[in-house]
Write an enzyme that holds these catalytic residues in place. Structure first.
Site, short mmCIF file in Angstrom:
data_model
loop_
_atom_site.label_atom_id
_atom_site.label_comp_id
_atom_site.label_asym_id
_atom_site.label_seq_id
_atom_site.Cartn_x
_atom_site.Cartn_y
_atom_site.Cartn_z
N CYS A 147 -36.17 33.85 22.46
CA CYS A 147 -37.26 33.17 21.78
C CYS A 147 -38.03 34.11 20.88
CB CYS A 147 -38.21 32.58 22.83
SG CYS A 147 -39.59 31.70 22.10
N PHE A 185 -23.32 39.69 7.73
CA PHE A 185 -21.88 39.87 7.96
C PHE A 185 -21.46 41.31 7.70
CE2 PHE A 185 -22.33 35.34 6.85
CZ PHE A 185 -21.83 34.78 8.02
N VAL A 186 -22.28 42.25 8.19
CA VAL A 186 -21.98 43.68 8.02
C VAL A 186 -20.97 44.08 9.08
CG1 VAL A 186 -22.95 46.00 7.87
CG2 VAL A 186 -24.31 44.04 7.13
N ARG A 187 -19.73 43.90 8.76
CA ARG A 187 -18.65 44.23 9.71
C ARG A 187 -17.31 44.22 8.97
NH1 ARG A 187 -20.04 38.69 11.56
NH2 ARG A 187 -18.27 37.29 11.13
N ASP A 188 -16.35 44.90 9.54
CA ASP A 188 -14.97 44.90 9.03
C ASP A 188 -14.91 45.29 7.56
OD1 ASP A 188 -14.17 43.93 11.56
OD2 ASP A 188 -14.55 41.86 10.93
N GLY A 189 -15.75 46.26 7.16
CA GLY A 189 -15.69 46.75 5.80
C GLY A 189 -16.21 45.81 4.74
N ARG A 190 -17.10 44.90 5.11
CA ARG A 190 -17.64 43.96 4.13
C ARG A 190 -19.09 43.64 4.48
NH1 ARG A 190 -17.57 38.41 5.87
NH2 ARG A 190 -16.74 38.20 7.98
#
Length: 290
Positions: free
Chosen positions: A121, A267-272
Site C-alpha cells: 500500500c 523495463f530496465v532489464r535484458d539490455g533494454r
C-alpha cells in the site's frame, strides 16, 4: 513451530512435488509481520499507521515513511527513532516511534490513515482523495548524466545484492546507484529489501535521513518491480531525479515525472529500457537506444 532464521526469512516445512514424486523439506519464505509507526513531537504521541513489512531496518522504514509524507524535510527534523519500550526493559519489535525535533510543523490532520495498510500500500490508507498527490518537495537537482551502458549494468548489481531474495525469491528491493565516468559507469551505494515495494523505498530513503544525511542528488534509484505513482512521489519528495524500474511504470507516475522534471525509466532489464520522462539526462549519441 516454524524455525526462525534471520529477521528477513523464515524456514517452513513444505511438501515438494516433482514429476509425481513428493518429498518433505524446509523452504525459506520472506518474513512478513506488522509494524506500527508512531510519531512523537512535544508531549504528543500519534499512531500513524500499521503496515505489513519484512522485519529489519525498521527505524529506516518509519523515517522514510515520514519523509514520503512530507513530515520530515531534512535530517535535522529527526531526534530519534526507536522500538517502543515495554515492561521489564524490553522493546516491542513491531512498534517504532519517531521523535521529531522541536519546531517541526506539519498538518496532523492530513496524516490520518486507516489503522491498517498492506505491505503493497502507498496511498491506499489516505483519509481523502485530496490527500493524494499534494506532497512535492524542493525542486529537483539537475541529476546525473546517464548512458545506456550504466543503466544496463544496474539490474545485475541489484540482483547480486538481494541477499534475502536469494533465499526466498519473495522480496522487492530498492537500490541507490552513483554514476561516474561521465555517466558511463555506475556503483551500487545502498540496497534495501522488503515484502512491500513501497517499504523498500522508504527503508532506502530513511536510512539516509535517520543517519543525518540526505539522499545524494546525483544518484539513481532502481526498484525491482513496477514504478507506481506512489514510488515516483516518494522519489520526488526525497530529491531523487532519476527513477528506474525493472517493470512497467503507471500513467500517473509518468505524468508526475514529466510535471516535475524527473527522469523515469521502465523495463530496465535484458539490455533494454524505455524512457517515459526526462530523456534530456540520457546520452544516446553513441547508442542504438532510441
Amino acid at each position: 513451530m516454524p524455525l526462525l532464521s534471520t529477521s528477513g526469512a523464515r524456514a517452513l516445512p513444505v511438501v515438494r512435488v516433482r514429476g509425481g514424486q513428493a518429498e518433505t523439506a524446509d523452504d525459506w519464505l520472506a518474513a512478513e509481520e506488522p509494524l506500527e509507526i508512531r510519531l512523537m513531537w512535544g508531549d504528543r504521541v500519534q499512531r500513524l499507521a500499521v503496515t505489513m513489512r519484512t522485519p529489519g531496518h525498521d527505524a529506516d522504514l518509519a523515517v522514510g515513511f515520514l519523509v514520503g509524507e512530507g513530515v520530515i524535510r531534512s535530517p535535522e527534523d529527526v531526534l530519534d527513532a526507536f522500538h517502543a519500550p515495554i515492561q521489564g526493559g524490553q522493546t516491542d519489535p513491531n512498534i517504532v516511534a519517531v521523535r521529531l525535533a522541536s519546531g517541526v510543523t506539519f498538518d496532523a490532520g492530513r496524516l490520518e490513515r486507516h489503522v491498517y495498510t498492506t505491505s503493497s500500500c502507498g496511498v491506499c490508507g489516505k483519509a481523502s482523495l485530496e490527500a493524494v498527490g499534494v506532497i512535492t518537495g524542493a525542486p529537483l537537482a539537475p541529476g546525473p548524466r546517464l548512458t545506456p551502458e550504466a543503466i544496463h549494468a544496474m539490474p545485475a548489481l541489484l540482483r547480486e545484492a538481494q541477499d534475502v531474495f536469494e533465499q526466498t525469491g519473495g522480496l522487492h528491493a530498492a537500490a541507490l546507484f552513483s554514476v561516474s565516468g561521465g555517466g558511463a559507469s555506475c556503483d551500487l551505494l545502498r540496497v534495501r529489501e522488503d515484502v512491500g515495494r513501497h517499504n523498500a523505498v522508504d527503508k532506502l530513503v530513511g536510512s539516509y535521513f535517520a543517519s543525518g544525511e540526505t539522499v545524494p542528488p546525483q544518484a539513481v534509484v532502481l526498484v525491482s518491480g513496477r514504478a507506481s505513482f506512489e514510488l515516483a512521489q516518494k522519489a520526488l519528495v526525497a530529491g531523487i531525479s532519476v527513477l528506474a524500474a525493472v517493470g512497467a511504470p503507471s500513467s500517473l507516475a509518468a505524468d508526475l515525472a514529466r510535471e516535475h522534471g524527473m527522469t523515469l525509466l521502465g523495463f530496465v532489464r535484458d539490455g533494454r529500457f524505455n524512457v517515459y520522462a526526462g530523456a534530456e539526462r540520457l546520452d544516446l549519441s553513441a547508442s542504438g537506444d532510441r
